[in-house]
Design an enzyme around this catalytic site. Structure first.
Site, PDB file in Angstrom:
ATOM      1  N   ASP A 103      -0.120  14.341  50.113  1.00  0.00           N
ATOM      2  CA  ASP A 103      -1.072  13.322  50.593  1.00  0.00           C
ATOM      3  C   ASP A 103      -0.310  12.237  51.340  1.00  0.00           C
ATOM      4  O   ASP A 103       0.878  12.018  51.104  1.00  0.00           O
ATOM      5  CB  ASP A 103      -1.788  12.656  49.417  1.00  0.00           C
ATOM      6  CG  ASP A 103      -2.833  13.556  48.772  1.00  0.00           C
ATOM      7  OD1 ASP A 103      -3.193  14.588  49.342  1.00  0.00           O
ATOM      8  OD2 ASP A 103      -3.285  13.188  47.662  1.00  0.00           O
ATOM      9  N   MET A 104      -1.024  11.514  52.225  1.00  0.00           N
ATOM     10  CA  MET A 104      -0.382  10.384  52.905  1.00  0.00           C
ATOM     11  C   MET A 104      -0.877   9.087  52.279  1.00  0.00           C
ATOM     12  O   MET A 104      -2.077   8.891  52.113  1.00  0.00           O
ATOM     13  CB  MET A 104      -0.706  10.415  54.402  1.00  0.00           C
ATOM     14  CG  MET A 104       0.134   9.468  55.216  1.00  0.00           C
ATOM     15  SD  MET A 104       1.916   9.732  55.056  1.00  0.00           S
ATOM     16  CE  MET A 104       2.184  11.119  56.163  1.00  0.00           C
ATOM     17  N   GLN A 132      -3.178  10.432  59.262  1.00  0.00           N
ATOM     18  CA  GLN A 132      -4.326   9.518  59.227  1.00  0.00           C
ATOM     19  C   GLN A 132      -4.659   9.064  60.652  1.00  0.00           C
ATOM     20  O   GLN A 132      -3.821   8.459  61.326  1.00  0.00           O
ATOM     21  CB  GLN A 132      -3.972   8.299  58.365  1.00  0.00           C
ATOM     22  CG  GLN A 132      -3.662   8.652  56.914  1.00  0.00           C
ATOM     23  CD  GLN A 132      -2.718   7.653  56.255  1.00  0.00           C
ATOM     24  OE1 GLN A 132      -1.781   7.180  56.890  1.00  0.00           O
ATOM     25  NE2 GLN A 132      -2.945   7.376  54.982  1.00  0.00           N
ATOM     26  N   ARG A 153      -3.328  18.222  57.331  1.00  0.00           N
ATOM     27  CA  ARG A 153      -4.703  17.786  57.019  1.00  0.00           C
ATOM     28  C   ARG A 153      -4.938  16.502  57.805  1.00  0.00           C
ATOM     29  O   ARG A 153      -4.149  15.565  57.691  1.00  0.00           O
ATOM     30  CB  ARG A 153      -4.844  17.505  55.517  1.00  0.00           C
ATOM     31  CG  ARG A 153      -6.184  16.813  55.194  1.00  0.00           C
ATOM     32  CD  ARG A 153      -6.165  16.086  53.847  1.00  0.00           C
ATOM     33  NE  ARG A 153      -5.997  16.963  52.721  1.00  0.00           N
ATOM     34  CZ  ARG A 153      -5.429  16.574  51.567  1.00  0.00           C
ATOM     35  NH1 ARG A 153      -4.986  15.343  51.420  1.00  0.00           N
ATOM     36  NH2 ARG A 153      -5.294  17.430  50.591  1.00  0.00           N
ATOM     37  N   ALA A 158      -7.309   5.874  54.267  1.00  0.00           N
ATOM     38  CA  ALA A 158      -8.052   5.194  53.201  1.00  0.00           C
ATOM     39  C   ALA A 158      -7.419   3.892  52.724  1.00  0.00           C
ATOM     40  O   ALA A 158      -7.916   3.284  51.788  1.00  0.00           O
ATOM     41  CB  ALA A 158      -8.195   6.151  52.015  1.00  0.00           C
TER      42      ALA A 158
HETATM   43  C1  LIG Z   1      -9.915  16.311  51.420  1.00  0.00           C
HETATM   44  C2  LIG Z   1      -9.565  14.887  51.726  1.00  0.00           C
HETATM   45  C3  LIG Z   1      -8.286  14.448  51.525  1.00  0.00           C
HETATM   46  C4  LIG Z   1      -7.934  13.130  51.833  1.00  0.00           C
HETATM   47  N1  LIG Z   1      -6.622  12.748  51.743  1.00  0.00           N
HETATM   48  C5  LIG Z   1      -6.281  11.520  52.159  1.00  0.00           C
HETATM   49  C6  LIG Z   1      -4.905  11.124  52.222  1.00  0.00           C
HETATM   50  O1  LIG Z   1      -3.993  11.880  51.898  1.00  0.00           O
HETATM   51  N2  LIG Z   1      -4.626   9.866  52.652  1.00  0.00           N
HETATM   52  C7  LIG Z   1      -5.607   8.981  53.043  1.00  0.00           C
HETATM   53  O2  LIG Z   1      -5.291   7.870  53.450  1.00  0.00           O
HETATM   54  N3  LIG Z   1      -6.901   9.340  52.975  1.00  0.00           N
HETATM   55  C8  LIG Z   1      -7.263  10.568  52.551  1.00  0.00           C
HETATM   56  N4  LIG Z   1      -8.590  10.920  52.522  1.00  0.00           N
HETATM   57  C9  LIG Z   1      -9.633   9.879  52.679  1.00  0.00           C
HETATM   58  C10 LIG Z   1      -9.997   9.647  54.122  1.00  0.00           C
HETATM   59  O3  LIG Z   1      -8.921   9.042  54.789  1.00  0.00           O
HETATM   60  C11 LIG Z   1     -11.234   8.746  54.238  1.00  0.00           C
HETATM   61  O4  LIG Z   1     -10.988   7.520  53.630  1.00  0.00           O
HETATM   62  C12 LIG Z   1     -12.493   9.324  53.646  1.00  0.00           C
HETATM   63  O5  LIG Z   1     -12.553  10.704  53.773  1.00  0.00           O
HETATM   64  C13 LIG Z   1     -13.728   8.747  54.342  1.00  0.00           C
HETATM   65  O6  LIG Z   1     -13.706   9.047  55.702  1.00  0.00           O
HETATM   66  P1  LIG Z   1     -14.708  10.048  56.437  1.00  0.00           P
HETATM   67  O7  LIG Z   1     -13.920  10.895  57.365  1.00  0.00           O
HETATM   68  O8  LIG Z   1     -15.529  10.781  55.459  1.00  0.00           O
HETATM   69  O9  LIG Z   1     -15.584   9.116  57.394  1.00  0.00           O
HETATM   70  P2  LIG Z   1     -16.438   7.811  57.135  1.00  0.00           P
HETATM   71  O10 LIG Z   1     -16.870   7.379  58.492  1.00  0.00           O
HETATM   72  O11 LIG Z   1     -15.731   6.858  56.274  1.00  0.00           O
HETATM   73  O12 LIG Z   1     -17.674   8.356  56.328  1.00  0.00           O
HETATM   74  C14 LIG Z   1     -18.640   9.271  56.895  1.00  0.00           C
HETATM   75  C15 LIG Z   1     -19.742   9.515  55.874  1.00  0.00           C
HETATM   76  O13 LIG Z   1     -19.189  10.191  54.733  1.00  0.00           O
HETATM   77  C16 LIG Z   1     -19.758   9.708  53.525  1.00  0.00           C
HETATM   78  N5  LIG Z   1     -18.686   9.075  52.733  1.00  0.00           N
HETATM   79  C17 LIG Z   1     -17.420   8.841  53.114  1.00  0.00           C
HETATM   80  N6  LIG Z   1     -16.708   8.300  52.101  1.00  0.00           N
HETATM   81  C18 LIG Z   1     -17.549   8.189  51.059  1.00  0.00           C
HETATM   82  C19 LIG Z   1     -17.431   7.702  49.719  1.00  0.00           C
HETATM   83  N7  LIG Z   1     -16.274   7.227  49.251  1.00  0.00           N
HETATM   84  N8  LIG Z   1     -18.502   7.742  48.920  1.00  0.00           N
HETATM   85  C20 LIG Z   1     -19.687   8.229  49.374  1.00  0.00           C
HETATM   86  N9  LIG Z   1     -19.867   8.711  50.622  1.00  0.00           N
HETATM   87  C21 LIG Z   1     -18.827   8.680  51.455  1.00  0.00           C
HETATM   88  C22 LIG Z   1     -20.825   8.728  53.942  1.00  0.00           C
HETATM   89  O14 LIG Z   1     -22.021   9.449  54.051  1.00  0.00           O
HETATM   90  C23 LIG Z   1     -20.321   8.240  55.284  1.00  0.00           C
HETATM   91  O15 LIG Z   1     -21.362   7.745  56.087  1.00  0.00           O
HETATM   92  C24 LIG Z   1      -8.939  12.229  52.275  1.00  0.00           C
HETATM   93  C25 LIG Z   1     -10.238  12.686  52.493  1.00  0.00           C
HETATM   94  C26 LIG Z   1     -10.550  13.982  52.244  1.00  0.00           C
HETATM   95  C27 LIG Z   1     -11.953  14.457  52.515  1.00  0.00           C
END
Ligand SMILES: Cc1cc2nc3c(=O)[nH]c(=O)nc-3n(C[C@H](O)[C@H](O)[C@H](O)COP(=O)(O)OP(=O)(O)OC[C@H]3O[C@@H](n4cnc5c(N)ncnc54)[C@H](O)[C@@H]3O)c2cc1C
Length: 275
Positions: A103-104, A132, A153, A158
């Protein structure tokens, strides 16, 4: 409340959740929660937990790989020590024909994470990492990692980052996400597109169709407890989908990131707390 996003405190609960996902045609990445350990003993404990997960995945014939955080493996203590632990986990992954995703974390770790992953990747293909889209540096990092044949990935990011290193506006992050997807998909390596954003998903599908990339040659990834409806729809449409399933005692920072990235979750949390 955390149960919505975390499978449980024990590995058995996470394995049971993985079985349910597999039964619905979804692959899994299991993450033993933990970050920023303060002692080598704690880092070794995390290493043992990751080794155990690979054993259980094989024994239970689950379609699952493992995600880890370098700060859970002692990156704050010593890069060399951390790398030794990562190498031992990657060897176990490779022996089981499986895969470790690093993970990052926050941007203070990005350079060290990429350097470490490149060194380990030059010895084994059983490791990949995460990029990211909110970081300005990500395009360059992708080019470097692709030169090592590294599987990536792509997520939005986040952590709370300064404007010196990361896009602040959602529209800019999304724009970069689509640009980076267009670099990854045609690269010839198998990558994970991690998002719940229907617009990012649609852009990914358009890019795949345009470049004649088959549904088998990449996967979507989503978090446990987030947009289960969309997860099922993608599987129904024939896409490969992996659910990221976190478990363990140290769930608090992960839970807080899930609350922070979606303000509506905080309202949901408060309403349920008082109820
Ligand atoms: C498999 C996976 C691995 C990840 N690994 C990392 C990592 O290693 N490092 C890192 O910095 N980040 C990681 N993330 C988190 C990522 O960076 C985002 O913070 C997170 O996925 C929300 O972004 P989004 O692309 O869904 O878009 P967004 O624009 O944030 O969300 C789009 C839609 O998704 C839904 N949604 C998103 N987040 C949530 C939530 N928490 N609760 C409820 N609904 C939500 C909502 O419907 C929202 O409108 C990971 C995410 C995934 C899916």
């Amino acid at each position: 409340m955390a149960r919505r996003f975390v499978a449980g405190e024990g590995l058995d609960e996470a394995l049971a959740a993985s079985r349910v996902c597999n039964d619905h045609g979804m692959m899994v990445s299991l993450d033993y929660l933990g970050e920023n350990v303060n002692s080598t003993a704690d880092a070794q404990h995390s290493r043992d937990a990751y080794l155990e997960v690979f054993e259980k995945i094989a024994a239970q014939k689950l379609s699952a790989n493992v995600s880890c955080k370098l700060t859970a493996l002692g990156l704050d203590l010593s890069t060399e020590f951390c790398e030794g632990l990562v190498m031992s986990i990657v060897e176990r992954a490779a022996a089981a024909d499986n895969f470790l995703r690093v993970d990052m974390e926050g941007s203070e770790y990005t350079q060290r994470t990429i350097e470490l992953v490149k060194r380990v990747r030059s010895q084994s293909p059983a490791i990949g990492t995460v990029i990211q889209a909110y970081l300005y540096r990500s395009e360059k990092d992708i080019q470097e990692l692709l030169a090592y044949g590294c599987r990536i990935r792509l997520c939005k990011g986040a952590y709370k980052e300064a404007p010196e290193v990361a896009f602040e506006k959602k529209a800019d992050v999304d724009g970069n996400y689509v640009r980076l997807t267009k670099l990854l998909l045609p690269s010839g390596f198998y990558h994970g597109i991690a998002t719940h954003d229907p617009r990012m998903i649609a852009a990914t599908i358009r890019c795949a169709v345009e470049h004649r990339i088959s549904k088998e040659d990449f996967e979507f990834q989503m978090l446990y407890g987030v947009r289960t409806d969309l997860q099922r729809r993608l599987v129904r449409d024939g896409y490969r989908l992996r659910v990221y399933i976190p478990y363990g005692n140290d769930w608090f920072p992960y839970f807080m990131r899930r609350l922070a990235e979606r303000p509506a979750n905080v309202g949901f949390f408060i309403r349920n707390f008082f109820r």
